[in-house]
Each structure stands twice: as C-alpha cells, then as structure tokens.
Design an enzyme around this catalytic site. Structure first.
Site, mmCIF file in Angstrom:
data_model
loop_
_atom_site.group_PDB
_atom_site.id
_atom_site.type_symbol
_atom_site.label_atom_id
_atom_site.label_comp_id
_atom_site.label_asym_id
_atom_site.label_seq_id
_atom_site.Cartn_x
_atom_site.Cartn_y
_atom_site.Cartn_z
ATOM 1 N N LYS A 87 0.655 -1.401 0.081
ATOM 2 C CA LYS A 87 0.061 0.125 -0.076
ATOM 3 C C LYS A 87 0.966 1.381 0.022
ATOM 4 O O LYS A 87 0.490 2.198 -0.716
ATOM 5 C CB LYS A 87 -0.875 -0.044 1.219
ATOM 6 C CG LYS A 87 -1.568 -1.060 1.523
ATOM 7 C CD LYS A 87 -2.805 -0.852 2.606
ATOM 8 C CE LYS A 87 -2.329 -0.629 3.793
ATOM 9 N NZ LYS A 87 -1.552 -2.171 4.380
ATOM 10 N N ARG B 25 -9.330 1.344 8.458
ATOM 11 C CA ARG B 25 -9.238 0.009 8.630
ATOM 12 C C ARG B 25 -10.298 -0.574 9.530
ATOM 13 O O ARG B 25 -10.106 -1.730 9.660
ATOM 14 C CB ARG B 25 -7.822 0.043 9.722
ATOM 15 C CG ARG B 25 -6.714 -0.172 8.937
ATOM 16 C CD ARG B 25 -5.563 -0.105 9.875
ATOM 17 N NE ARG B 25 -4.187 -0.910 9.676
ATOM 18 C CZ ARG B 25 -3.259 -0.323 8.929
ATOM 19 N NH1 ARG B 25 -2.968 0.985 8.745
ATOM 20 N NH2 ARG B 25 -2.272 -1.179 8.882
ATOM 21 N N ARG C 96 11.455 -6.988 4.693
ATOM 22 C CA ARG C 96 11.407 -5.538 4.846
ATOM 23 C C ARG C 96 12.248 -4.946 5.623
ATOM 24 O O ARG C 96 12.583 -5.102 6.996
ATOM 25 C CB ARG C 96 9.887 -5.357 5.381
ATOM 26 C CG ARG C 96 9.724 -3.877 5.109
ATOM 27 C CD ARG C 96 8.113 -3.380 4.936
ATOM 28 N NE ARG C 96 7.489 -3.372 6.122
ATOM 29 C CZ ARG C 96 6.075 -3.208 6.076
ATOM 30 N NH1 ARG C 96 5.513 -2.778 4.959
ATOM 31 N NH2 ARG C 96 5.343 -3.342 7.044
ATOM 32 N N ARG D 226 11.342 -2.859 11.482
ATOM 33 C CA ARG D 226 10.093 -2.555 12.370
ATOM 34 C C ARG D 226 9.930 -3.584 13.276
ATOM 35 O O ARG D 226 9.825 -4.569 12.892
ATOM 36 C CB ARG D 226 8.873 -2.105 11.411
ATOM 37 C CG ARG D 226 8.903 -0.658 10.953
ATOM 38 C CD ARG D 226 7.764 -0.419 9.921
ATOM 39 N NE ARG D 226 6.270 -1.013 10.310
ATOM 40 C CZ ARG D 226 5.504 -0.576 9.624
ATOM 41 N NH1 ARG D 226 5.592 -0.040 8.390
ATOM 42 N NH2 ARG D 226 4.306 -1.315 9.813
ATOM 43 N N ARG E 147 -1.041 -9.138 13.151
ATOM 44 C CA ARG E 147 -1.596 -8.122 12.191
ATOM 45 C C ARG E 147 -2.498 -8.639 11.099
ATOM 46 O O ARG E 147 -3.472 -8.046 10.735
ATOM 47 C CB ARG E 147 -0.478 -7.263 11.576
ATOM 48 C CG ARG E 147 0.185 -6.580 12.940
ATOM 49 C CD ARG E 147 1.671 -5.821 12.282
ATOM 50 N NE ARG E 147 1.403 -4.901 11.386
ATOM 51 C CZ ARG E 147 2.246 -4.517 10.563
ATOM 52 N NH1 ARG E 147 3.495 -5.016 10.543
ATOM 53 N NH2 ARG E 147 2.059 -3.524 9.700
HETATM 54 P P1 AMP Z 1 1.093 0.662 8.690
HETATM 55 O O1 AMP Z 1 2.303 1.613 8.602
HETATM 56 O O2 AMP Z 1 -0.159 1.201 7.827
HETATM 57 O O3 AMP Z 1 1.190 -0.736 8.376
HETATM 58 O O4 AMP Z 1 0.360 0.951 10.230
HETATM 59 C C1 AMP Z 1 1.325 0.512 11.353
HETATM 60 C C2 AMP Z 1 0.347 0.161 12.541
HETATM 61 O O5 AMP Z 1 -0.341 1.452 12.871
HETATM 62 C C3 AMP Z 1 -0.898 -0.631 12.457
HETATM 63 O O6 AMP Z 1 -0.428 -1.797 12.526
HETATM 64 C C4 AMP Z 1 -1.658 -0.059 13.612
HETATM 65 O O7 AMP Z 1 -1.270 -0.648 14.806
HETATM 66 C C5 AMP Z 1 -1.558 1.353 13.405
HETATM 67 N N1 AMP Z 1 -2.466 1.890 12.557
HETATM 68 C C6 AMP Z 1 -2.304 2.505 11.313
HETATM 69 N N2 AMP Z 1 -3.267 2.990 10.911
HETATM 70 C C7 AMP Z 1 -4.546 2.672 11.425
HETATM 71 C C8 AMP Z 1 -5.785 2.795 11.340
HETATM 72 N N3 AMP Z 1 -6.245 3.434 10.554
HETATM 73 N N4 AMP Z 1 -6.403 2.475 12.477
HETATM 74 C C9 AMP Z 1 -5.736 1.761 13.580
HETATM 75 N N5 AMP Z 1 -4.405 1.686 13.843
HETATM 76 C C10 AMP Z 1 -3.801 2.065 12.670
#
Ligand code: AMP
Length: 222
Positions: A13, A88, A127, A160, A171
């Site tokens: 994404k 999400r 990653r 990460r 996740r």
């Molecule tokens: P990402 O970089 O998009 O994979 O986001 C990393 C982490 O941030 C996710 O695993 C969630 O813990 C948190 N996070 C990101 N976006 C959201 C969202 N829209 N709602 C809730 N948690 C989020």
C-alpha cells in the site's frame, strides 16, 4: 481526487500510495507514518499508540479518527489526497464518509491490493525501513544500493518492531477480522477496484493507473 488504498499489512500500500501521489500530485496521508512520527517525538498520542502498534493491534477508532479528521481539515488537503492505512475498520469508514459529506467531497475510488497471507509473511521478513526518512526497502525485492543503508538519506536501515513474525501473524488476523469487511462495504458503493498485488511493483502501479484513467474518463463525461 480522493483515493483510499486497502490491503493487508505488507501488500505494498505504502509504495503504491507514494507513486500515485507523485503521479497525480495529491497528498499521501499514511496513518502509520503519522503514528510513527508521534512515537519518535514522544507526543501523548505517540505514547498511547505505541503500545497497540508494538502488539500488532489497531490503535482505537476514537484516537485514529480524531487524528485523521484534524489532518483532512488542513488546507493542503483541498487539492486531493490518497489515504494509506485508513480506514481500517467499518466505524472509521463511516466517520470518513460523514466528513466527506460535510465537506461536499466525493471519494474517487478505493484501490484494493490483494496478496495471499503466505506471500505477506515472506515479504515482511525481508522488509527494512529507514527510521529517519521513512523510505522502505526489501532485502530481495527492493534492496538498497548499499546493504543496510538508506538510498535516500544514508541512515542505517532497521526492521520495524511490528514486522517480527509473531506480530505479522497477529496483524494479518486483525486485518481479516476488522479491515477486510471494508472490501464488501466499498464494493456495494461501486467504489472498489481490485488488483493482484503479487505482480511487480511497476506492474501493479500501471494496472492501477490504467483503472484510474478509466474512472477519471467516465467522471469527465458526466
Ligand atoms: P501501517 O504502517 O499502515 O502498517 O501501520 C502500522 C500500525 O499503525 C498498524 O499495525 C496499526 O497498529 C496502526 N495503524 C495505522 N493505521 C491505523 C488505523 N487506520 N487504525 C488503527 N490503527 C492504525
């Protein structure tokens, strides 16, 4: 143009959102990046978000919604944006729909990048990210020019904490349970465009761009 990119963690994404934001000159808004920058700065939001993120859980809807609503109300969003990692959950999607309606804005399309779980697990293990500029690499699919060093700013790359194998499984489970229902939600609204995310980064980008040209073309004719 207002776009949403949907997909499991590690589906690509962020990469696609970045390329699309450059192609269409729209803002790239990633909730994950906003949370990580708050964690780095030690803000109250960052402190609260960190415990959920490190555990592979979603940050609660109220916190996420207030964060994103504030962001979308900034003047620089007027020219369009691409949301990466938001919404999400269904409550987040409903919150966004209300905000768009209040502003008289319409969602252009929702891009769903599909990748099977096995491929996700393999991808996330490789990653590597830059803790300074946020650039993302992969030891096999997108290696940096110099091993372990960011091409963009020269900082040492890291894995990460939430890319650890047990956290990735957690996740993925959260994705299937809470985020996947959004696919049906946006399909019913006629907004969903699905793509095979196992193709190369460039191919996925071309497929998305072609589909968006068709959507834009049909909007122009209205
Ligand atoms: P990402 O970089 O998009 O994979 O986001 C990393 C982490 O941030 C996710 O695993 C969630 O813990 C948190 N996070 C990101 N976006 C959201 C969202 N829209 N709602 C809730 N948690 C989020």
């Amino acid at each position: 143009m207002i776009l949403i990119v949907l997909g499991a963690p590690g589906a690509g994404k962020g990469t696609q959102a970045l390329m699309l934001s450059e192609q269409y000159h729209i803002l790239h808004i990633s909730t994950g990046d906003i949370f990580r920058s708050n964690i780095k700065q030690g803000t109250p939001l960052g402190v609260k978000a960190k415990e959920y993120i490190d555990a592979g859980k979603l940050v609660p809807d109220d916190l996420t919604l207030s964060l994103i609503m504030d962001r979308l109300r900034q003047p620089d969003c007027a020219g369009g944006y691409i949301l990466d990692g938001f919404p999400r959950t269904i409550p987040q999607a409903l919150g966004l729909a209300e905000e768009l309606k209040a502003d008289g804005d319409e969602l252009t399309a929702v891009l769903d990048i599909e990748v099977p779980d096995e491929a996700i697990v393999a991808r996330m293990g490789g990653r590597r990210v830059c803790p300074v500029c946020g650039e993302s690499f992969h030891v096999v699919n997108r290696p940096p020019k110099k091993e372990g060093v960011c091409d963009h700013c020269g900082s040492a790359l890291i894995t990460r904490a939430d890319d650890a194998p047990e956290t990735v499984q957690k996740r993925l489970a959260v994705y299937h349970e809470q985020t996947q229902p959004l696919i049906a939600y946006y399909r019913e609204q006629g907004k969903l465009l699905s793509f095979d995310g196992t193709a190369s980064m460039q191919e996925v980008f071309e497929n998305i761009s072609e589909a968006l040209e068709r959507v834009n073309g049909s909007c122009d004719q209205k």
